[in-house]
Enzyme design. Structure first.
Site, PDB file in Angstrom:
ATOM      1  CB  ALA A  62      -0.890  -0.030   1.235  1.00 45.68           C
ATOM      2  N   GLY A 105       0.644  -4.973   0.931  1.00 48.31           N
ATOM      3  CA  GLY A 105      -0.528  -4.984   0.044  1.00 48.31           C
ATOM      4  C   GLY A 105      -0.218  -5.629  -1.300  1.00 48.31           C
ATOM      5  CD  GLU A 108      -2.312  -7.443   2.891  1.00 47.52           C
ATOM      6  OE1 GLU A 108      -1.900  -6.320   2.577  1.00 47.52           O
ATOM      7  OE2 GLU A 108      -2.912  -7.670   3.952  1.00 47.52           O
ATOM      8  CD  GLU A 128       1.496  -5.655   5.785  1.00 47.17           C
ATOM      9  OE1 GLU A 128       2.241  -6.602   6.169  1.00 47.17           O
ATOM     10  OE2 GLU A 128       0.840  -5.710   4.731  1.00 47.17           O
TER      11      GLU A 128
HETATM   12  N1  CO8 Z   1       4.546   3.308  -0.485  1.00 46.38           N
HETATM   13  C1  CO8 Z   1       4.935   4.504  -0.952  1.00 46.38           C
HETATM   14  N2  CO8 Z   1       6.104   4.693  -1.578  1.00 46.38           N
HETATM   15  C2  CO8 Z   1       6.914   3.640  -1.726  1.00 46.38           C
HETATM   16  C3  CO8 Z   1       6.573   2.360  -1.271  1.00 46.38           C
HETATM   17  C4  CO8 Z   1       5.313   2.200  -0.622  1.00 46.38           C
HETATM   18  N3  CO8 Z   1       4.868   1.019  -0.176  1.00 46.38           N
HETATM   19  N4  CO8 Z   1       7.583   1.503  -1.565  1.00 46.38           N
HETATM   20  C5  CO8 Z   1       8.517   2.232  -2.193  1.00 46.38           C
HETATM   21  N5  CO8 Z   1       8.125   3.527  -2.292  1.00 46.38           N
HETATM   22  C6  CO8 Z   1       8.841   4.666  -2.884  1.00 46.38           C
HETATM   23  C7  CO8 Z   1       9.990   5.119  -2.001  1.00 46.38           C
HETATM   24  O1  CO8 Z   1       9.543   5.969  -0.980  1.00 46.38           O
HETATM   25  C8  CO8 Z   1      10.851   5.824  -3.032  1.00 46.38           C
HETATM   26  O2  CO8 Z   1      10.287   7.074  -3.289  1.00 46.38           O
HETATM   27  P1  CO8 Z   1      11.261   8.380  -3.510  1.00 46.38           P
HETATM   28  O3  CO8 Z   1      12.095   8.054  -4.709  1.00 46.38           O
HETATM   29  O4  CO8 Z   1      10.307   9.481  -3.733  1.00 46.38           O
HETATM   30  O5  CO8 Z   1      12.083   8.493  -2.261  1.00 46.38           O
HETATM   31  C9  CO8 Z   1      10.679   4.977  -4.282  1.00 46.38           C
HETATM   32  O6  CO8 Z   1       9.449   4.262  -4.087  1.00 46.38           O
HETATM   33  C10 CO8 Z   1      11.767   3.975  -4.480  1.00 46.38           C
HETATM   34  O7  CO8 Z   1      11.864   3.202  -3.305  1.00 46.38           O
HETATM   35  P2  CO8 Z   1      13.256   2.558  -2.811  1.00 46.38           P
HETATM   36  O8  CO8 Z   1      14.349   3.547  -3.025  1.00 46.38           O
HETATM   37  O9  CO8 Z   1      13.040   2.044  -1.435  1.00 46.38           O
HETATM   38  O10 CO8 Z   1      13.405   1.388  -3.869  1.00 46.38           O
HETATM   39  P3  CO8 Z   1      14.306   0.067  -3.765  1.00 46.38           P
HETATM   40  O11 CO8 Z   1      14.248  -0.540  -5.123  1.00 46.38           O
HETATM   41  O12 CO8 Z   1      15.633   0.375  -3.162  1.00 46.38           O
HETATM   42  O13 CO8 Z   1      13.525  -0.900  -2.718  1.00 46.38           O
HETATM   43  C11 CO8 Z   1      11.568  -1.997  -1.818  1.00 46.38           C
HETATM   44  C12 CO8 Z   1      12.319  -1.520  -3.085  1.00 46.38           C
HETATM   45  C13 CO8 Z   1      12.359  -3.107  -1.122  1.00 46.38           C
HETATM   46  C14 CO8 Z   1      10.237  -2.543  -2.311  1.00 46.38           C
HETATM   47  C15 CO8 Z   1      11.393  -0.812  -0.842  1.00 46.38           C
HETATM   48  O14 CO8 Z   1      10.895   0.295  -1.562  1.00 46.38           O
HETATM   49  C16 CO8 Z   1      10.427  -1.090   0.302  1.00 46.38           C
HETATM   50  O15 CO8 Z   1      10.786  -1.748   1.264  1.00 46.38           O
HETATM   51  N6  CO8 Z   1       9.190  -0.561   0.216  1.00 46.38           N
HETATM   52  C17 CO8 Z   1       8.188  -0.645   1.287  1.00 46.38           C
HETATM   53  C18 CO8 Z   1       7.692  -2.037   1.460  1.00 46.38           C
HETATM   54  C19 CO8 Z   1       6.643  -2.088   2.545  1.00 46.38           C
HETATM   55  O16 CO8 Z   1       6.894  -1.826   3.707  1.00 46.38           O
HETATM   56  N7  CO8 Z   1       5.408  -2.414   2.148  1.00 46.38           N
HETATM   57  C20 CO8 Z   1       4.295  -2.496   3.064  1.00 46.38           C
HETATM   58  C21 CO8 Z   1       3.456  -1.250   2.945  1.00 46.38           C
HETATM   59  S1  CO8 Z   1       2.094  -1.271   4.078  1.00 46.38           S
HETATM   60  C22 CO8 Z   1       0.955  -2.290   3.334  1.00 46.38           C
HETATM   61  O17 CO8 Z   1       1.117  -2.671   2.235  1.00 46.38           O
HETATM   62  C23 CO8 Z   1      -0.283  -2.743   4.017  1.00 46.38           C
HETATM   63  C24 CO8 Z   1      -0.695  -1.769   4.990  1.00 46.38           C
HETATM   64  C25 CO8 Z   1      -1.902  -2.261   5.665  1.00 46.38           C
HETATM   65  C26 CO8 Z   1      -2.468  -1.118   6.395  1.00 46.38           C
HETATM   66  C27 CO8 Z   1      -3.867  -1.386   6.704  1.00 46.38           C
HETATM   67  C28 CO8 Z   1      -4.575  -0.072   6.969  1.00 46.38           C
HETATM   68  C29 CO8 Z   1      -6.074  -0.261   7.061  1.00 46.38           C
END
Ligand code: CO8
Length: 254
Positions: A62, A105, A108, A128
């Site tokens: 997400a 997400g 998921e 998460e």
């Molecule tokens: N959301 C928003 N932006 C993101 C996300 C994300 N999930 N993932 C990556 N980005 C963005 C980064 O912020 C970055 O943006 P910017 O260039 O503006 O700084 C850009 O994408 C590139 O990211 P990275 O430099 O980190 O890219 P890498 O190739 O080095 O790494 C990864 C890729 C490993 C995928 C890394 O980006 C990462 O770990 N991302 C987050 C993964 C994560 O934690 N996902 C879980 C999110 S929460 C969720 O999905 C469920 C929530 C449930 C909540 C329920 C509420 C009701």
């Protein structure tokens, strides 16, 4: 558009496309994806969807930026993420072709599809807890159903990623495919599905999905009624006559 759409024969390929945000699932992407799925779902010329991302990432979860400042009241008033459940009403089979990261997400979303084909590079995870939340798009439920409590607890509580081989062993994915062949092999499977009688395919999917909610005996009864119902189709006659006449069937969806 946050997705790219391509129709190849009777297969619609939906490619998540927010490369700069690693295909993070924001509201715009959800709306674009659901609109495309709903549009093609009732098209008799579409028999299967393939949902995919880029080589490096299926979806990084997400959109954290979209959620980060939301209040409890905003989350509950908008019933944030509830919109994704509409994917469960899509009747045409959806194959997720996962390459690279499928996190949070993203994992998921893949699990909401009917089948997951994973490239060797695929990595699945529910990170998460590292963000101070829990899976919110069905992860605690669907992952547990697919891989069992032991593996689901391990993944959700530690947030660790599992690779394609471990995911296949655990029952999360149905095939592991070399990266360079992922799309071709997925398309081959999708074209096979799309060439079958659409009423039969829809009922096959529906019956498998019943299984999650019904007892085996109720599910078997529902399956039998669906089976009987297919004898009202021309495709049933075509399929069985083609077998007897030793030729390939030509299904029309009627
Ligand atoms: N959301 C928003 N932006 C993101 C996300 C994300 N999930 N993932 C990556 N980005 C963005 C980064 O912020 C970055 O943006 P910017 O260039 O503006 O700084 C850009 O994408 C590139 O990211 P990275 O430099 O980190 O890219 P890498 O190739 O080095 O790494 C990864 C890729 C490993 C995928 C890394 O980006 C990462 O770990 N991302 C987050 C993964 C994560 O934690 N996902 C879980 C999110 S929460 C969720 O999905 C469920 C929530 C449930 C909540 C329920 C509420 C009701």
């Amino acid at each position: 558009m946050t997705i790219k759409i391509e129709k190849v024969g009777k297969v619609v390929v939906l490619r998540l496309h927010r490369p700069e945000k690693r295909n993070a699932l924001n509201t715009a992407l959800m709306e674009d994806l659901l609109a495309a799925l709903q549009t093609y779902d009732t098209d008799p010329e579409v028999g299967c969807f393939v949902l995919t991302g880029s080589d490096k990432v299926f979806a990084a979860g997400a959109d954290i930026s979209e959620m980060s400042t939301m209040s409890y009241q905003e989350m509950t008033a908008s019933d944030y993420f509830a919109g994704w459940e509409a994917l469960g009403n899509i009747r045409t089979p959806v194959i997720a072709a996962v390459s690279g990261y499928a996190l949070g997400g993203g994992c998921e979303l893949a699990m909401m599809c009917d089948v997951i084909f994973a490239a060797e590079s695929a990595l699945f995870g529910q990170p998460e807890l590292t963000l101070g939340v829990i899976p919110g798009m069905g992860g605690t439920q669907r992952l547990t159903k697919l891989v069992g409590k032991a593996k689901a607890m391990d993944m959700i509580l530690t947030g660790r990623m599992v690779d394609a081989i471990e995911a296949e062993r655990a029952g999360l994915v149905s095939r592991v495919i070399p990266d360079e062949k992922l799309l071709a092999e997925t398309m081959e499977a999708a074209q096979i599905i799309a060439a079958y009688s659409k009423p039969a395919v829809l009922l096959a999917k529906e019956c498998v999905c019943f299984g999650e909610h019904l007892s085996v005996s109720d599910g078997v009864k529902a399956e039998r009624r669906a089976f009987h119902g297919l004898f009202a189709t021309e495709d049933q006659k075509e399929g069985m006559h083609a077998f007897i006449e030793k030729r390939r069937p030509a299904f029309t969806g009627k």
